[in-house]
Design an enzyme around this catalytic site. Sequence first.
Site, PDB file in Angstrom:
ATOM      1  CD  GLU A   1      -2.395   1.513   2.665  1.00  0.00           C
ATOM      2  OE1 GLU A   1      -3.244   2.400   2.765  1.00  0.00           O
ATOM      3  OE2 GLU A   1      -2.021   0.806   3.624  1.00  0.00           O
TER       4      GLU A   1
ATOM      5  CE1 TYR B   1      15.637  15.530  -9.204  1.00  0.00           C
ATOM      6  CE2 TYR B   1      14.682  17.174  -7.756  1.00  0.00           C
ATOM      7  CZ  TYR B   1      15.731  16.731  -8.521  1.00  0.00           C
ATOM      8  OH  TYR B   1      16.871  17.473  -8.603  1.00  0.00           O
TER       9      TYR B   1
ATOM     10  CB  THR C   1       8.894   9.948 -13.260  1.00  0.00           C
ATOM     11  OG1 THR C   1       7.739  10.700 -13.642  1.00  0.00           O
ATOM     12  CG2 THR C   1       9.041   8.738 -14.164  1.00  0.00           C
TER      13      THR C   1
ATOM     14  CB  CYS D   1       3.328   9.607  -3.306  1.00  0.00           C
ATOM     15  SG  CYS D   1       4.409   9.879  -4.713  1.00  0.00           S
TER      16      CYS D   1
END
EC number: 2.3.1.48
Length: 795
Positions: A533, A548, A550, A537
């Site tokens: 999980e 950054y 990606t 982010c």
Amino acid sequence: MADPAAQSSAQPRLQQAQSSGPTGSNSNPGAGSSDPARPGLSQQQWSSQKKAQVRSFPRAKKLEKLGVFSSCKANDACKCNGWKNPNPPTAARMELQQQAASLTETCRSCGHSLAEHVSHLENVSEEEINRLLGMVVDVENLFMSVHKEEDTDTKQVYFYLFKLLRKCILQMGKPVVEGSLGSPPFEKPNIEQGVLNFVQYKFSHLAPKERQTMYELSKMFLLCLNYWKLETPSQFRQRAQKEDAAAYKVDYTRWLCYCHVPQSNDSLPRYETCQVFGRSLLKSIFTVTRRQLLEKFRVEKDKLPPEKRTLILTHFPKFLSMLEEEIYGENSPIWEADFTMPASEGTQLGHQTVLSPVSISGSPHSKGSSASALGVTGLDVASSEPTIGEKRKLPEALTLEDAKRIRVMGDIPMELVNEVMKTITDPAAMLGPETSLLSANAARDETARLEERRGIIEFHVIGNSLSQKSNKKILMWLVGLQNVFSHQLPRMPKEYITRLVFDPKHKTLALIKDGRVIGGICFRMFPTQGFTEIVFCAVTSNEQVKGYGTHLMNHLKEYHIKHGILYFLTYADEYAIGYFKKQGFSKDIKVPKSRYLGYIKDYEGATLMECELNPRIPYTELSHIIKRQKEIIKKLIERKQNQIRKVYPGLTCFKEGVRQIPVESIPGIRETGWKPSAKEKSKELKDPDLLYNMLKNLLAQIKTHPDAWPFMEPVKKSEAPDYYEVIRFPIDLKTMTERLKNRYYVTKKLFIADLQRVITNCREYNPPDSEYCKSANTLEKFFYFKLKEAGLIDK
């Protein structure tokens, strides 16, 4: 300690005089330390010169110097342990100008003559006298080191070696380090063999030129490590567990006695660090040494030769990152004593002598042998004879059907692909402008990937622990992550973020730049359920739009592939859905609900998304691989074009005012095999009036948005003189309104492209933290929301 790492990397030929002997360990690794009385001379150079001077003394002066370290032999009752000059020099370093003392001169301490102190040296050869004098210089050197040293552990070792050499002068013996330290080598396979095994294991499939580059990098790393100054046990204790600190102290003491101190005190037998230590020491020092080494190269990049600069600044960081995985990986084969690579895996590395048992036996080095021991006196290493192996069999996991499936009908022959690859990778064969800078079509993560290779950014999986002593640096990074998540996710309660970030069950992939956290992904793994999980982010606002996010997600994917977990689940709000879609997430959930129900946290108003990982994809290099594939296809198309003889005249319709024509109307297009996409065709609105009204309504809403004010009209040259030099394709909302009236937007794609260019131009010209960019970010979110609402793009 003078560290020749930078010099040795640029020119891998080692001059032994460049490394210094023991000095204060509180100095930074790699910092030079010269003798204060002789500016510009390293400790080792000073020691060599001093030994040459004392060995050129007349015999009487030599005996006087040795008498200082010789016990009195007048009678058994005299306990004097060294002759003391009754007329000592009045100023420092005046001993060379003073006349030699007479053998009848009495000792200031016991009253006996110098002759009675050196009677055991009367019949000793000149060679032995010179050897003892060398030890005298080393004793004086160590005496100064003991007084200058501030670190307790290091001071104790210096004092032990000082007493050892003094005892050897007294007994005319050879120094042997005794006690519980053991004798070299301390571990097998050693660091040198492990690193060379790594090169063979990871790069044996490459072309000879590329493989040689990797071999040069390995030699550079080993050479730097042999002359790198290790951190003291007290420094190590600040970032490590108690058990690790105890083991490191033993290794550090061994390193001082057998590797570091003998560099400038050649009375002691000297060994190379990489030939007597193994994986355990490398685990202890690698992360710190790697960071310091890359920082040193970055600071001194202007001093590096141009031909080595790219190798060191671009390829070396990636090389170290790959090596790090093998050092800390649980099942890495490079550390196995019987490591071998089958002949079918690729041509073996040249210079096989470095892998032979003779070179790793840990024998002491003679003067000037350090360069040849690693084979660094030259870079043109001869390849070994290829071994004729048996025909390769199919891997056990690959069935015959799988093997047949690999050979696709009509696939391009590998010979042709290899020929095209040579053209692409050979700069001499490629025409056109330089491609060293990032192109306009560069992948999102290209900048981040280059920065990681250069050591500007780092990625670390970290987490809190209740069972082990907390590492101060990790705790600081966790606090930094908490701040980033709190700032970038304002609707999430700060207490909730803190609880999850510091929860031992959760981990975070942290993005570090200049020693501070600038982003991260907090996640919780459920190995028994087969998924992870993703909880938070975020990347700090002033570091966004650099790829950054990606690259961060790609690192997380590779981390999970290593741990055998191939599914991500996350709840994304309306603003995050776009990001997750770009990273391969979908609203189509394949994981059975029974596997995640009750395990993951449900968020009101958020959408559950899933990402399935492919274990065969190297995600951090995926965009680079796809770019290379496109280049190959482009070259293959060019080859095919040369074979097509039919030439059609150019199109004249555009001169007559036609703006756009269907692709299928281009003469000869269908003969090439092109077919229109029915899916794309059905997506476009067939009624032009309906599309016009929809776009007109949407543009009106965008123009009335509070953050649209910077983009209402074309930029005036008086306000930004260089704007039209920087921006090649300017666009604004007024121009878009005129285009809409003139029915320019015959498809929604043209309209969306102009909208996106408004934002892109703003970001290209203005600083990321400017008011204009902030308005652009807000407006972009708004118009994409409206595009989804109108059904012009997928939700």
